[in-house]
Each structure stands twice: as structure tokens, then as C-alpha cells.
Design a protein around this motif. Structure first.
Motif, mmCIF file in Angstrom:
data_model
loop_
_atom_site.group_PDB
_atom_site.id
_atom_site.type_symbol
_atom_site.label_atom_id
_atom_site.label_comp_id
_atom_site.label_asym_id
_atom_site.label_seq_id
_atom_site.Cartn_x
_atom_site.Cartn_y
_atom_site.Cartn_z
ATOM 1 N N ASP A 95 0.838 -1.212 0.000
ATOM 2 C CA ASP A 95 0.000 0.000 0.000
ATOM 3 C C ASP A 95 0.867 1.254 0.000
ATOM 4 O O ASP A 95 0.563 2.231 -0.705
ATOM 5 C CB ASP A 95 -0.922 0.012 1.219
ATOM 6 N N LYS A 112 3.967 1.475 -1.122
ATOM 7 C CA LYS A 112 4.589 1.582 -2.447
ATOM 8 C C LYS A 112 3.631 2.181 -3.457
ATOM 9 O O LYS A 112 4.013 3.018 -4.278
ATOM 10 C CB LYS A 112 5.063 0.208 -2.912
ATOM 11 N N ALA A 113 2.356 1.748 -3.401
ATOM 12 C CA ALA A 113 1.352 2.288 -4.320
ATOM 13 C C ALA A 113 1.130 3.775 -4.059
ATOM 14 O O ALA A 113 0.981 4.575 -4.993
ATOM 15 C CB ALA A 113 0.044 1.523 -4.163
ATOM 16 N N LYS A 114 1.130 4.157 -2.774
ATOM 17 C CA LYS A 114 0.962 5.566 -2.414
ATOM 18 C C LYS A 114 2.126 6.398 -2.923
ATOM 19 O O LYS A 114 1.934 7.505 -3.462
ATOM 20 C CB LYS A 114 0.826 5.704 -0.898
ATOM 21 N N GLU A 123 4.029 5.688 -5.440
ATOM 22 C CA GLU A 123 3.930 5.751 -6.900
ATOM 23 C C GLU A 123 2.916 6.808 -7.322
ATOM 24 O O GLU A 123 3.149 7.560 -8.273
ATOM 25 C CB GLU A 123 3.524 4.380 -7.447
ATOM 26 N N ARG A 124 1.789 6.880 -6.612
ATOM 27 C CA ARG A 124 0.783 7.908 -6.915
ATOM 28 C C ARG A 124 1.349 9.307 -6.688
ATOM 29 O O ARG A 124 1.117 10.227 -7.479
ATOM 30 C CB ARG A 124 -0.467 7.702 -6.056
ATOM 31 N N MET A 125 2.100 9.449 -5.598
ATOM 32 C CA MET A 125 2.699 10.754 -5.301
ATOM 33 C C MET A 125 3.710 11.149 -6.375
ATOM 34 O O MET A 125 3.804 12.319 -6.750
ATOM 35 C CB MET A 125 3.365 10.715 -3.923
ATOM 36 N N LYS A 126 4.468 10.153 -6.877
ATOM 37 C CA LYS A 126 5.418 10.445 -7.955
ATOM 38 C C LYS A 126 4.684 10.902 -9.207
ATOM 39 O O LYS A 126 5.110 11.854 -9.878
ATOM 40 C CB LYS A 126 6.255 9.204 -8.258
ATOM 41 N N LEU A 127 3.577 10.213 -9.529
ATOM 42 C CA LEU A 127 2.804 10.589 -10.703
ATOM 43 C C LEU A 127 2.217 11.985 -10.537
ATOM 44 O O LEU A 127 2.194 12.791 -11.488
ATOM 45 C CB LEU A 127 1.684 9.569 -10.942
ATOM 46 N N GLU A 128 1.739 12.284 -9.328
ATOM 47 C CA GLU A 128 1.187 13.619 -9.058
ATOM 48 C C GLU A 128 2.270 14.683 -9.155
ATOM 49 O O GLU A 128 2.034 15.784 -9.666
ATOM 50 C CB GLU A 128 0.533 13.639 -7.679
#
Length: 343
Positions: free
Chosen positions: A178, A180-182, A184-189
Motif C-alpha cells: 500500500d 509503495k502504491a501511495k 507511486e501515486r505521489m510520484k505521478l502527481e
């Protein structure tokens, strides 16, 4: 998490019994798991398959060479060399330990067959092309292995082995996934924030939209420079023009005063002809421009568009200035506006 490293120990056997004991003891003291198959005949495919699987499971490979080439396969290659070449092929970190004075080894522990001697010489030439150390006595060998393996572990970290009880639980693994997914989302944002403004800014005036700003310029009598006159005026400009003018100041950070000074210079260059024509009619000359209100409006707009932000860098308590810097998105827009395009 505590790890144990599995180390394959390869050598001839009967002539190096004492040396192997020292090496295995050194590995055990380092909490390593020693593995070796040279004491088995390895005379068939099934045995060789077992050896290869053990080497594959090992983190490091230690080779010990005395003055014997060892038992050979049908093609005349010793199993010690065969193991070594397999480890090289598998890219397992290897460190070799060669006897420093092989001529001083008792004849009972040396090769007598001329062909075996020649093959041993050729094998040593291959081994010496990679990292190797030299030993004299069994105790010396154990000490060399201990020091060298500690260094090898630091420079070539490997997966190692851990107890099942030390492995993360299912809940911990789920939490890690979870997180790691968070991330990754922050990197995309974060990446998205460099290429587009904040959500909701699409309705704000920006880019090539034109806007009218008021400013004030000061004229002085040519014969009486201490006599000053204020004139109000307006100029029309796009947001991109203004941002291109002032944004380079904020690559690091800039104060209100420095931004205001650059803005006034920008206004003067843009309105120079109109200002000069106006003052010429009254026989007066230009002194300065005032645009503080315009600066405040511009700052609010660029901040709302996500182009600039107030700097939070620590500074002296005596420094009362307000500092501004570009956001990642602002830096991207500035580069697009100011970078020289290819002709």
C-alpha cells in the motif's frame, strides 16, 4: 533483518583437509553457511546437477588451490575448475585463495602427472585474472578468508537467507505494498504538477490572455528636477509576457523589491514611447515608475495559477523581506517561454 550468506567452498579434498577445516570455521564464525561438494565423486550427470543447483543457491564462491589439479571428468577437466567456471558463468561473486609457495608443499600433496601439472598451471593463470589472495598455512588461510569475505559482502551485497520467523507477516506485506502504491501515486502527481497547473485553475485568466494594468510614472521639470508630477496610465499585456519577464528572478528566490524593480523596467520598455510622448508635451522628462498595486495583483494571480510560491527557506530573524520562488510547474512554464527555440 539478520541475513546469513551461503558460501560454496571449492577445492581438492584430501590434500587440503586442514585448510578446509580452517575455512569452514572462519565462515561459521561469520554466521555464513558453508557448502562444498568436492568430497563427493561427482562422476555422473545427476551428481553434477546437484552441485550446480547448490552453486546456484549460494551467495558467494570461495576457491582454494594448493598444488593438485584434482579428479577430472571425461574431458580431462577437474571438477574444481568445472565448479569455478560454472560460478563465473552464473556471475556469483568469487574470491580465490592460492598457495603462495606451491614449490614448498610436500610432494605427497602435489601433482605427479605432467599433464595434470600443466592443466593446473593453465587453471591458475585463469584464476589470477580475477580477485585472489595468497596463503601459506591453514591458519593464515582461515584469516585471509575471514577478512576478504567481510569486504566482499560489503562491496557485493547479495540476497542471503533469513529465518522464516523473521519474514514480514501478511499484514506487513500488504502495508508495504500500500505504501509503495501511495509513493507511486505521489510520484505521478509530482510529475503531473510539473506540466500542468493545480486543479481548478483552468477558469483563471492566464497564458496568452490579455489583461490591462494601471501604473503611475513620474515626470520632472527639466529646469527644476526637484519638482515632480505624477501621471496615471494603463498598459495591455499577456500573462505570459509578464511571467517571462520576472520568472528568471525566482529560479532561486527573489524579494518583492527585486520583482517590483524588474516589473517597472518591463513596463518602461513596453510603454517607453507613450511615456516619452506624454512628457514631451509638457517639457518634462521621465524619472521613475510606480506599480506596487500591479505587482500585488500579479503575485496573487501567479500564486493562484500554481506558478510561484512563498519561499520557506530559513534566514536571519532580522531579514523581514518576503521571498518568492518558482514551483516545479512554474519552472517548466518559464523554460518553455524563455528557452531559445531551434531555428
Amino acid at each position: 533483518m539478520e541475513k546469513k550468506y551461503q558460501v560454496f567452498v571449492s577445492s581438492t579434498y584430501k590434500d587440503l583437509t586442514d585448510e578446509r577445516k580452517e575455512v569452514i570455521q572462519a565462515l561459521l564464525e561469520l554466521d555464513c553457511i558453508p557448502v562444498g561438494m568436492e568430497m563427493f565423486p561427482a562422476a555422473d550427470d545427476d551428481q553434477w546437477t546437484l552441485i550446480k543447483n547448490l552453486i546456484n543457491d549460494c551467495d558467494y564462491y570461495v576457491l582454494i588451490v594448493g598444488a593438485r589439479y584434482g579428479s577430472v571428468d571425461d574431458e580431462g577437466m577437474s571438477y574444481t575448475q568445472k565448479e569455478y567456471e560454472y560460478a563465473v558463468q552464473g556471475k556469483i561473486p568469487i574470491i580465490s585463495f592460492l598457495h603462495k609457495n606451491p614449490d614448498e608443499i610436500p610432494s605427497g600433496k602435489t601433482e605427479q602427472d605432467p599433464k595434470a601439472k600443466e592443466r593446473l598451471k593453465q587453471f591458475l593463470a585463469v584464476v589470477q585474472n580475477k580477485m585472489c589472495r595468497y596463503w601459506i598455512t591453514p591458519a593464515d588461510l582461515g584469516s585471509q578468508v575471514s577478512r576478504s569475505l567481510v569486504k566482499l559482502i560489503k562491496t557485493n551485497p547479495r540476497p542471503g537467507w533469513v529465518k522464516a520467523t523473521d519474514l514480514p507477516t501478511e499484514d506487513a506485506i500488504r502495508e508495504i505494498l500500500d505504501l509503495k502504491a501511495k509513493i507511486e501515486r505521489m510520484k505521478l502527481e509530482a510529475d503531473a504538477s510539473k506540466s500542468q497547473g493545480p486543479e481548478g485553475t483552468e477558469d483563471f485568466s492566464q497564458g496568452e490572455d490579455e489583461v490591462d494594468f494601471s501604473f503611475m510614472y513620474i515626470g520632472v521639470e527639466k529646469s527644476y528636477p526637484n519638482t515632480r508630477y505624477q501621471y496615471e496610465s494603463e498598459f495591455s499585456v499577456t500573462w505570459n509576457e509578464i511571467f517571462a519577464a520576472i520568472s528568471p528572478l525566482m529560479i532561486d528566490e527573489a524579494t518583492d523589491d527585486s520583482i517590483n524593480s524588474t516589473l517597472k523596467s518591463f513596463i518602461f520598455k513596453k510603454e517607453k514611447d507613450n511615456i516619452s510622448e506624454s512628457l514631451a508635451k509638457t517639457n518634462r522628462k521621465f524619472a521613475e515608475i510606480k506599480a506596487n498595486d500591479t505587482l500585488q495583483t500579479i503575485k496573487v494571480q501567479f500564486r493562484a495559477l500554481g506558478l510561484i510560491t512563498e519561499s520557506n527557506r530559513k534566514r536571519s530573524i532580522h531579514d523581514k523581506d518576503t521571498y518568492w520562488q518558482l514551483t516545479p510547474y512554474g519552472d517548466n512554464v518559464m523554460t518553455r517561454l524563455r528557452a531559445i527555440k531551434r531555428v
